[in-house]
Design a protein around this motif. Structure first.
Motif, PDB file in Angstrom:
ATOM      1  N   ARG A   9       0.833  -1.093  -0.051  1.00 34.39           N
ATOM      2  CA  ARG A   9      -0.090   0.134   0.033  1.00 34.39           C
ATOM      3  C   ARG A   9       0.889   1.363   0.128  1.00 34.39           C
ATOM      4  O   ARG A   9       1.749   1.424   0.801  1.00 34.39           O
ATOM      5  CB  ARG A   9      -1.060  -0.065   1.098  1.00 34.39           C
ATOM      6  CG  ARG A   9      -1.773   1.216   1.243  1.00 34.39           C
ATOM      7  CD  ARG A   9      -2.497   1.234   2.498  1.00 34.39           C
ATOM      8  NE  ARG A   9      -3.152   2.236   2.630  1.00 34.39           N
ATOM      9  CZ  ARG A   9      -4.664   2.692   2.619  1.00 34.39           C
ATOM     10  NH1 ARG A   9      -5.512   1.717   2.645  1.00 34.39           N
ATOM     11  NH2 ARG A   9      -5.031   3.894   2.998  1.00 34.39           N
ATOM     12  N   MET A  10       0.451   2.148  -0.801  1.00 31.56           N
ATOM     13  CA  MET A  10       1.035   3.516  -0.864  1.00 31.56           C
ATOM     14  C   MET A  10       0.019   4.602  -0.772  1.00 31.56           C
ATOM     15  O   MET A  10      -1.166   4.256  -0.684  1.00 31.56           O
ATOM     16  CB  MET A  10       2.076   3.625  -2.367  1.00 31.56           C
ATOM     17  CG  MET A  10       2.652   2.436  -2.456  1.00 31.56           C
ATOM     18  SD  MET A  10       4.123   2.680  -1.293  1.00 31.56           S
ATOM     19  CE  MET A  10       5.122   3.805  -1.993  1.00 31.56           C
ATOM     20  N   GLY A  11       0.239   5.780  -1.029  1.00 32.21           N
ATOM     21  CA  GLY A  11      -0.580   6.905  -1.030  1.00 32.21           C
ATOM     22  C   GLY A  11      -1.006   7.629   0.306  1.00 32.21           C
ATOM     23  O   GLY A  11      -0.121   7.362   1.256  1.00 32.21           O
ATOM     24  N   ARG A  12      -2.076   8.159   0.392  1.00 27.39           N
ATOM     25  CA  ARG A  12      -2.396   8.894   1.813  1.00 27.39           C
ATOM     26  C   ARG A  12      -3.821   8.350   2.312  1.00 27.39           C
ATOM     27  O   ARG A  12      -4.184   7.406   1.694  1.00 27.39           O
ATOM     28  CB  ARG A  12      -2.500  10.434   1.665  1.00 27.39           C
ATOM     29  CG  ARG A  12      -3.639  10.959   0.282  1.00 27.39           C
ATOM     30  CD  ARG A  12      -3.375  12.187   0.145  1.00 27.39           C
ATOM     31  NE  ARG A  12      -4.380  12.772  -0.770  1.00 27.39           N
ATOM     32  CZ  ARG A  12      -5.499  13.308  -0.391  1.00 27.39           C
ATOM     33  NH1 ARG A  12      -5.908  13.454   0.920  1.00 27.39           N
ATOM     34  NH2 ARG A  12      -6.510  13.582  -1.377  1.00 27.39           N
ATOM     35  N   ASN A  13      -4.036   8.818   3.508  1.00 28.39           N
ATOM     36  CA  ASN A  13      -5.398   8.512   4.076  1.00 28.39           C
ATOM     37  C   ASN A  13      -6.410   8.539   3.199  1.00 28.39           C
ATOM     38  O   ASN A  13      -6.741   9.548   2.552  1.00 28.39           O
ATOM     39  CB  ASN A  13      -5.509   9.173   5.434  1.00 28.39           C
ATOM     40  CG  ASN A  13      -4.492   9.137   6.243  1.00 28.39           C
ATOM     41  OD1 ASN A  13      -3.780   7.951   6.198  1.00 28.39           O
ATOM     42  ND2 ASN A  13      -4.639  10.041   7.286  1.00 28.39           N
ATOM     43  N   LYS A  14      -6.981   7.334   3.093  1.00 30.15           N
ATOM     44  CA  LYS A  14      -8.303   7.107   2.415  1.00 30.15           C
ATOM     45  C   LYS A  14      -8.277   7.460   0.846  1.00 30.15           C
ATOM     46  O   LYS A  14      -9.078   7.466   0.006  1.00 30.15           O
ATOM     47  CB  LYS A  14      -9.536   8.075   2.756  1.00 30.15           C
ATOM     48  CG  LYS A  14      -9.760   7.883   4.377  1.00 30.15           C
ATOM     49  CD  LYS A  14     -10.962   8.383   4.909  1.00 30.15           C
ATOM     50  CE  LYS A  14     -11.074   8.162   6.279  1.00 30.15           C
ATOM     51  NZ  LYS A  14     -12.378   7.826   6.649  1.00 30.15           N
ATOM     52  N   ARG A  15      -6.983   7.505   0.291  1.00 30.84           N
ATOM     53  CA  ARG A  15      -6.473   7.658  -1.018  1.00 30.84           C
ATOM     54  C   ARG A  15      -5.533   6.844  -1.422  1.00 30.84           C
ATOM     55  O   ARG A  15      -4.482   6.947  -1.904  1.00 30.84           O
ATOM     56  CB  ARG A  15      -6.475   9.056  -1.396  1.00 30.84           C
ATOM     57  CG  ARG A  15      -7.252  10.099  -1.228  1.00 30.84           C
ATOM     58  CD  ARG A  15      -8.377   9.949  -2.015  1.00 30.84           C
ATOM     59  NE  ARG A  15      -7.962  10.184  -3.531  1.00 30.84           N
ATOM     60  CZ  ARG A  15      -8.808  10.164  -4.535  1.00 30.84           C
ATOM     61  NH1 ARG A  15      -9.872   9.582  -4.407  1.00 30.84           N
ATOM     62  NH2 ARG A  15      -8.259  10.175  -5.752  1.00 30.84           N
ATOM     63  N   PRO A  16      -5.600   5.203  -1.251  1.00 29.42           N
ATOM     64  CA  PRO A  16      -4.637   4.271  -1.637  1.00 29.42           C
ATOM     65  C   PRO A  16      -4.562   4.032  -3.091  1.00 29.42           C
ATOM     66  O   PRO A  16      -5.320   4.033  -3.700  1.00 29.42           O
ATOM     67  CB  PRO A  16      -4.965   2.898  -0.807  1.00 29.42           C
ATOM     68  CG  PRO A  16      -6.599   3.090  -0.887  1.00 29.42           C
ATOM     69  CD  PRO A  16      -7.022   4.500  -0.750  1.00 29.42           C
ATOM     70  N   PHE A  17      -3.137   3.604  -3.133  1.00 28.96           N
ATOM     71  CA  PHE A  17      -2.787   2.979  -4.338  1.00 28.96           C
ATOM     72  C   PHE A  17      -1.856   1.989  -4.073  1.00 28.96           C
ATOM     73  O   PHE A  17      -1.265   1.955  -2.920  1.00 28.96           O
ATOM     74  CB  PHE A  17      -2.361   4.075  -5.648  1.00 28.96           C
ATOM     75  CG  PHE A  17      -1.063   4.663  -5.340  1.00 28.96           C
ATOM     76  CD1 PHE A  17       0.101   3.931  -5.878  1.00 28.96           C
ATOM     77  CD2 PHE A  17      -0.718   5.745  -4.800  1.00 28.96           C
ATOM     78  CE1 PHE A  17       1.288   4.444  -5.495  1.00 28.96           C
ATOM     79  CE2 PHE A  17       0.367   6.326  -4.317  1.00 28.96           C
ATOM     80  CZ  PHE A  17       1.433   5.484  -5.125  1.00 28.96           C
TER      81      PHE A  17
END
Length: 75
Positions: A9-17
């Motif tokens: 998992r990468m990305g920020r809170n509640k906006r994963p990619f």
């Protein structure tokens, strides 16, 4: 070493990619990996999946297992 192709998992809170990575099966989800072979973004419409098919085929040929999710999105 038992290798597995899975998502990290990468990305920020509640906006994963997610990156599609090759890693040792005993490591945690987001810990160090051997090679990154693509990415998966479920937050855009349509979902974006990019995988280096040659590297995926190589890792499968040397015995790496695919996680359930990776097997489903790389069909």
């Amino acid at each position: 070493m038992a290798t597995v192709v899975r998502l990290t998992r990468m990305g920020r809170n509640k906006r994963p990619f997610y990156r599609i990575v090759v890693t040792d099966s005993r490591k945690r989800r987001d810990s160090g990996w051997i090679e990154s072979i693509g990415y998966y973004n479920p937050m855009v419409e349509p979902e974006v999946v990019k995988v280096d098919a040659d590297r995926l085929a190589y890792w499968k040929s040397v015995g790496a297992k695919l996680s359930d999710r990776v097997a489903r999105i790389t069909k």
